[in-house]
Design a protein around this motif. Sequence first.
Motif, PDB file in Angstrom:
ATOM      1  N   LYS A   9       0.856  -1.143   0.029  1.00  0.00           N
ATOM      2  CA  LYS A   9       0.061   0.107  -0.140  1.00  0.00           C
ATOM      3  C   LYS A   9       0.969   1.228  -0.075  1.00  0.00           C
ATOM      4  CE  LYS A   9      -3.865   2.380   0.179  1.00  0.00           C
ATOM      5  NZ  LYS A   9      -4.916   2.115  -0.812  1.00  0.00           N
ATOM      6  N   PHE A  10       0.808   2.113  -0.868  1.00  0.00           N
ATOM      7  CA  PHE A  10       1.397   3.167  -1.042  1.00  0.00           C
ATOM      8  C   PHE A  10       0.430   4.369  -1.373  1.00  0.00           C
ATOM      9  CE2 PHE A  10       1.526   1.479  -5.404  1.00  0.00           C
ATOM     10  CZ  PHE A  10       1.030   2.552  -6.189  1.00  0.00           C
ATOM     11  N   TYR A  11       0.996   5.915  -0.850  1.00  0.00           N
ATOM     12  CA  TYR A  11       0.371   7.001  -1.335  1.00  0.00           C
ATOM     13  C   TYR A  11       1.155   7.947  -2.116  1.00  0.00           C
ATOM     14  CZ  TYR A  11      -2.801   5.297   2.361  1.00  0.00           C
ATOM     15  OH  TYR A  11      -3.468   4.653   3.145  1.00  0.00           O
ATOM     16  N   PRO A  12       0.704   8.446  -3.090  1.00  0.00           N
ATOM     17  CA  PRO A  12       1.447   9.497  -4.072  1.00  0.00           C
ATOM     18  C   PRO A  12       1.714  10.858  -3.233  1.00  0.00           C
ATOM     19  CG  PRO A  12      -0.830   9.249  -4.670  1.00  0.00           C
ATOM     20  CD  PRO A  12      -0.658   8.210  -3.706  1.00  0.00           C
ATOM     21  N   THR A  13       2.922  11.304  -3.393  1.00  0.00           N
ATOM     22  CA  THR A  13       3.323  12.501  -2.842  1.00  0.00           C
ATOM     23  C   THR A  13       4.006  13.409  -3.782  1.00  0.00           C
ATOM     24  OG1 THR A  13       5.721  11.935  -1.937  1.00  0.00           O
ATOM     25  CG2 THR A  13       3.565  11.144  -0.808  1.00  0.00           C
ATOM     26  N   ILE A  21       3.136   0.065   3.520  1.00  0.00           N
ATOM     27  CA  ILE A  21       3.231  -1.470   3.693  1.00  0.00           C
ATOM     28  C   ILE A  21       3.749  -1.957   2.346  1.00  0.00           C
ATOM     29  CG2 ILE A  21       2.043  -3.623   3.818  1.00  0.00           C
ATOM     30  CD1 ILE A  21      -0.162  -2.125   5.595  1.00  0.00           C
ATOM     31  N   ARG A  22       4.808  -2.690   2.431  1.00  0.00           N
ATOM     32  CA  ARG A  22       5.623  -3.254   1.146  1.00  0.00           C
ATOM     33  C   ARG A  22       5.762  -4.901   1.224  1.00  0.00           C
ATOM     34  NH1 ARG A  22       9.474  -0.292  -2.185  1.00  0.00           N
ATOM     35  NH2 ARG A  22       9.363   1.366  -0.695  1.00  0.00           N
ATOM     36  N   ASN A  23       4.965  -5.467   0.157  1.00  0.00           N
ATOM     37  CA  ASN A  23       4.963  -6.745   0.018  1.00  0.00           C
ATOM     38  C   ASN A  23       4.933  -7.764   1.248  1.00  0.00           C
ATOM     39  OD1 ASN A  23       5.551  -6.330  -2.500  1.00  0.00           O
ATOM     40  ND2 ASN A  23       7.767  -6.045  -2.315  1.00  0.00           N
ATOM     41  N   SER A  45      -3.049   2.312  11.178  1.00  0.00           N
ATOM     42  CA  SER A  45      -4.575   2.605  10.731  1.00  0.00           C
ATOM     43  C   SER A  45      -4.933   2.074   9.236  1.00  0.00           C
ATOM     44  CB  SER A  45      -4.730   3.957  10.726  1.00  0.00           C
ATOM     45  OG  SER A  45      -4.689   4.401  12.399  1.00  0.00           O
ATOM     46  N   THR A  46      -3.776   2.218   8.644  1.00  0.00           N
ATOM     47  CA  THR A  46      -3.940   1.802   7.196  1.00  0.00           C
ATOM     48  C   THR A  46      -4.249   0.385   6.860  1.00  0.00           C
ATOM     49  OG1 THR A  46      -2.605   3.534   6.466  1.00  0.00           O
ATOM     50  CG2 THR A  46      -2.766   1.658   4.908  1.00  0.00           C
ATOM     51  N   LEU A  47      -3.233  -0.363   7.886  1.00  0.00           N
ATOM     52  CA  LEU A  47      -3.548  -1.857   7.987  1.00  0.00           C
ATOM     53  C   LEU A  47      -4.942  -2.378   8.660  1.00  0.00           C
ATOM     54  CD1 LEU A  47      -2.378  -5.052   7.740  1.00  0.00           C
ATOM     55  CD2 LEU A  47      -1.451  -4.259   9.989  1.00  0.00           C
ATOM     56  N   ASP A 197       8.987  -0.312   9.416  1.00  0.00           N
ATOM     57  CA  ASP A 197       9.686  -0.063   8.176  1.00  0.00           C
ATOM     58  C   ASP A 197       8.747  -0.936   6.852  1.00  0.00           C
ATOM     59  OD1 ASP A 197      11.495   1.636   8.994  1.00  0.00           O
ATOM     60  OD2 ASP A 197      12.478  -0.133   9.714  1.00  0.00           O
ATOM     61  N   GLY A 198       7.351  -0.736   7.014  1.00  0.00           N
ATOM     62  CA  GLY A 198       6.559  -1.524   6.126  1.00  0.00           C
ATOM     63  C   GLY A 198       6.626  -2.935   6.248  1.00  0.00           C
ATOM     64  N   GLN A 199       7.135  -3.520   7.231  1.00  0.00           N
ATOM     65  CA  GLN A 199       7.260  -5.118   7.529  1.00  0.00           C
ATOM     66  C   GLN A 199       6.419  -5.437   8.844  1.00  0.00           C
ATOM     67  OE1 GLN A 199       8.193  -7.340   5.234  1.00  0.00           O
ATOM     68  NE2 GLN A 199       8.436  -5.261   3.883  1.00  0.00           N
ATOM     69  N   LEU A 200       5.791  -6.545   8.636  1.00  0.00           N
ATOM     70  CA  LEU A 200       4.833  -7.132   9.878  1.00  0.00           C
ATOM     71  C   LEU A 200       5.395  -8.241  10.619  1.00  0.00           C
ATOM     72  CD1 LEU A 200       2.222  -5.983  10.837  1.00  0.00           C
ATOM     73  CD2 LEU A 200       1.096  -7.977   9.530  1.00  0.00           C
TER      74      LEU A 200
END
Length: 216
Positions: A9-13, A21-23, A45-47, A197-200
Amino acid sequence: MIELINVTKFYPTPLGRKYVIRNISAKIPGRRNIGILGRNGAGKSTLLRLLGGIDFPDHGEVKTDQFISWPLGLAAGLHPQMTGREGTRFIARIHGAKNIREIEDFAQDFSELSTDFDLPVRTYSSGMKGRLAFAISMAFDFDTYLLDEVTSVGDPRFKRKAKLALDQKRSSSNVIMVSHSASQLRDFCDCGLVLSDGQLSFFDNINDAISLYETL
């Protein structure tokens, strides 16, 4: 069980994509009360929104065999031009409810909106929106309730009322909860997820998850 399969999940800036969240690929066990921890901006919150199906991955898939709530207290599903009653009815229909009138009556009573229930949501304060969103959630019997700092909903008296309602639901349902309060997580949860860092990372004991979080 909830399964995340290569979820990104990403957001444009203006500086390019910001990955929250990455892979991520993970299996979140069912019938457990799970705390989600991470620093501010880590994507908790995104998750939660991804798990509740009110947001979608840019890549990958979220699969589950559970009936999962939207994040409790989140008023994003209430259309500002609809009345509280119309919004409640709309959400009930989306979730396939047959007892729509009962859900309307419950939401009006629990949210304490009285005649404001028939006014447009755009006229509500943030507290009124939060109370209504929480009340609608309580009208359903979900397998798992998603809680995002849910004790911030309403004034102190309504918070006590909300906690009592949640405690009653927990007798037959489970929770997945975002909170910065270690004591609250220990009260509600038995295991934990740490997002960094985008990992769970999953921990079978909530205290181990809290210990890692406190070192971040």
